[in-house]
Motif scaffolding. Structure first.
Motif, short mmCIF file in Angstrom:
data_model
loop_
_atom_site.label_atom_id
_atom_site.label_comp_id
_atom_site.label_asym_id
_atom_site.label_seq_id
_atom_site.Cartn_x
_atom_site.Cartn_y
_atom_site.Cartn_z
N GLU A 170 0.82 -1.21 0.00
CA GLU A 170 0.00 0.00 0.00
C GLU A 170 0.85 1.26 0.00
N ALA A 171 2.09 1.16 0.46
CA ALA A 171 2.99 2.32 0.48
C ALA A 171 3.67 2.54 -0.87
N THR A 172 3.78 1.48 -1.67
CA THR A 172 4.43 1.59 -2.99
C THR A 172 3.60 0.84 -4.04
N PRO A 173 2.36 1.30 -4.30
CA PRO A 173 1.48 0.54 -5.20
C PRO A 173 1.70 0.82 -6.67
N THR A 174 2.47 1.84 -7.02
CA THR A 174 2.65 2.24 -8.41
C THR A 174 4.13 2.42 -8.72
N LEU A 175 4.43 2.58 -10.01
CA LEU A 175 5.81 2.84 -10.42
C LEU A 175 6.30 4.17 -9.85
N ASP A 176 5.45 5.19 -9.87
CA ASP A 176 5.84 6.48 -9.31
C ASP A 176 6.17 6.36 -7.83
N ALA A 177 5.36 5.59 -7.10
CA ALA A 177 5.60 5.42 -5.66
C ALA A 177 6.90 4.67 -5.42
#
Length: 412
Positions: free
Chosen positions: A309-316
């Motif tokens: 949930e803290a890094t769900p995407t490439l941007d994150a």
């Protein structure tokens, strides 16, 4: 493959940890399945698999894409020590380098383009005098290369590379004590493994009871990655040089940590290492239908993705690096990695190994995994380090010995 995937903060949930450690065994089964079918070579993985199983073509191809991309990054990093900047090279620049790689990697390092630039709001390098820059470049001499594997499990990369004559100056593996104890015992008992760390002369450097192997080149140590003091002590014991160029691998590790623990780990590595590249392979996109089912499946096996949930995407994924002090970062889905970052000739080769008709599920799975790369470097040594990109240029053989190859540079 990597098993140091930890539960909630400050506690030891044995059942959760057992579920996560089981993924190490699953990964070794997948790796051996690929090896037996000819996807890639590994002469040592069978020592860590009790009952070989042929995986489905979908799993085999997925594991191959993971292996090929991460091995390409590792070999690219190890090649950095084969040449140095010319005397008239401007500070911060690094000339074309070619070098160490296994027999499956082939292409040229022709396009000197940097990885993604610093993101807005990320911490920029502090100004340095010319004298300071020169001193730091001498300290981070490209001839010395280190590898740090977080949650190494029963991974056999060190042994395979040693057999092929490609080695780091220091190779450090960390994991649960339950895992390192079994791996240390195997190294002590299997002549082929023992030979790679020095043979009988290295027996005294192995302590299976404590899960430790300490040789000049290879170190295996037990560490709980939630405990930074344990990590610091282990790296000091291993003799990891914070000034030397270091490649850090986190393969399905951070995503099993609580976000505060993964964040402090990534930040501490950026603070501790002066010249480093860190590669992270893990799941993303938990919020669509496929992602939600992926989470449920893993939770049912006792290995919840506590950090997704803290890094769900490439941007994150990129922001985790840059917000923790890494100078720049880049991230791609495995869908992109498979189509653009793996040698097309080798990709065509493996696609002929098995009948494959699971394309819809294949694309969904590949879109829910990613590779993110962070760079911490003021020397210019890693200006061109990153995932290769094959789509925009033809293959050109590198001017290096046949056993050493390097993929083309990544372009944004």
């Amino acid at each position: 493959m990597l098993s140091n995937r930890l539960g909630g903060p400050g506690r030891s949930d044995d059942r959760a940890d057992d579920g996560v450690r089981d993924t190490n065994d699953d990964a070794q089964l997948s790796k051996l399945s690929c090896v037996r079918l000819g996807y890639f070579q590994d002469s040592f993985v069978h020592h860590f698999v009790r009952r070989p199983t042929r995986r489905s073509p979908l799993i085999n191809r997925g594991y191959y894409s993971r292996y090929a991309a991460l091995r390409s990054l590792l070999l690219q990093f190890l090649a950095l020590g084969l040449s140095r900047p010319a005397k008239d090279t401007p500070s911060g620049a690094f000339q074309s380098q070619q070098g160490a790689a296994g027999p499956k990697d082939s292409a040229a390092d022709q396009v000197p383009q940097p990885a993604q630039q610093l993101e807005a709001g990320s911490r920029k390098p502090e100004p340095q005098s010319q004298q300071q820059q020169q001193a730091q470049q001498r300290q981070a001499a490209p001839g010395k290369r280190q590898v740090l594997v977080l949650g190494a499990g029963y991974d056999t990369t060190f042994f395979q590379l040693a057999k092929e004559g490609v080695q780091a100056d220091k190779y450090v593996e960390l994991d649960f004590k339950q895992v390192t104890a079994k791996k240390a015992a195997a190294i002590q008992q299997v002549p082929e493994l023992l030979a790679c760390i020095g043979g009988q002369q290295a027996v005294g450097s192995i302590d299976p009871g404590e899960g430790r192997v300490l040789t000049e080149r290879y170190c295996l140590l037990p560490v709980d990655l939630r405990d930074l003091e344990q990590l610091k002590a282990a790296l000091q014991e291993a003799g990891l040089d914070p000034a030397a160029p270091t490649y850090v691998l986190s393969e399905c590790v951070l995503v099993y940590l609580q976000p505060q623990h993964s964040q402090q780990l990534v930040r501490w590595l950026a603070e501790h290492l002066q010249c480093a590249a860190m590669a992270v392979y893990e799941q993303i996109q938990p919020d669509d239908a496929f992602g939600r089912q992926m989470l449920l499946n893993l939770e049912s096996r006792g290995c919840a993705l506590l950090g997704i949930e803290a890094t769900p995407t490439l941007d994150a994924q990129q922001r985790r690096f840059t917000s923790c002090g890494w100078h720049r970062a880049d991230a791609h889905t495995m869908q992109h990695v498979y189509s653009d970052c793996i040698d097309p000739a080798d990709r065509r080769r493996i696609e002929r190994l098995e009948m494959f008709d699971e394309f819809e599920e294949w694309h969904l799975i590949q879109q829910h995994y990613c590779i993110a790369v962070g760079i911490k470097d003021r020397t210019g040594l890693l200006d061109r380090f990153g995932l290769p990109h094959y789509a925009a240029q033809p293959f050109v053989p590198p001017a290096v010995p046949a056993a050493l190859h390097l993929p083309p540079r990544f372009t944004t």
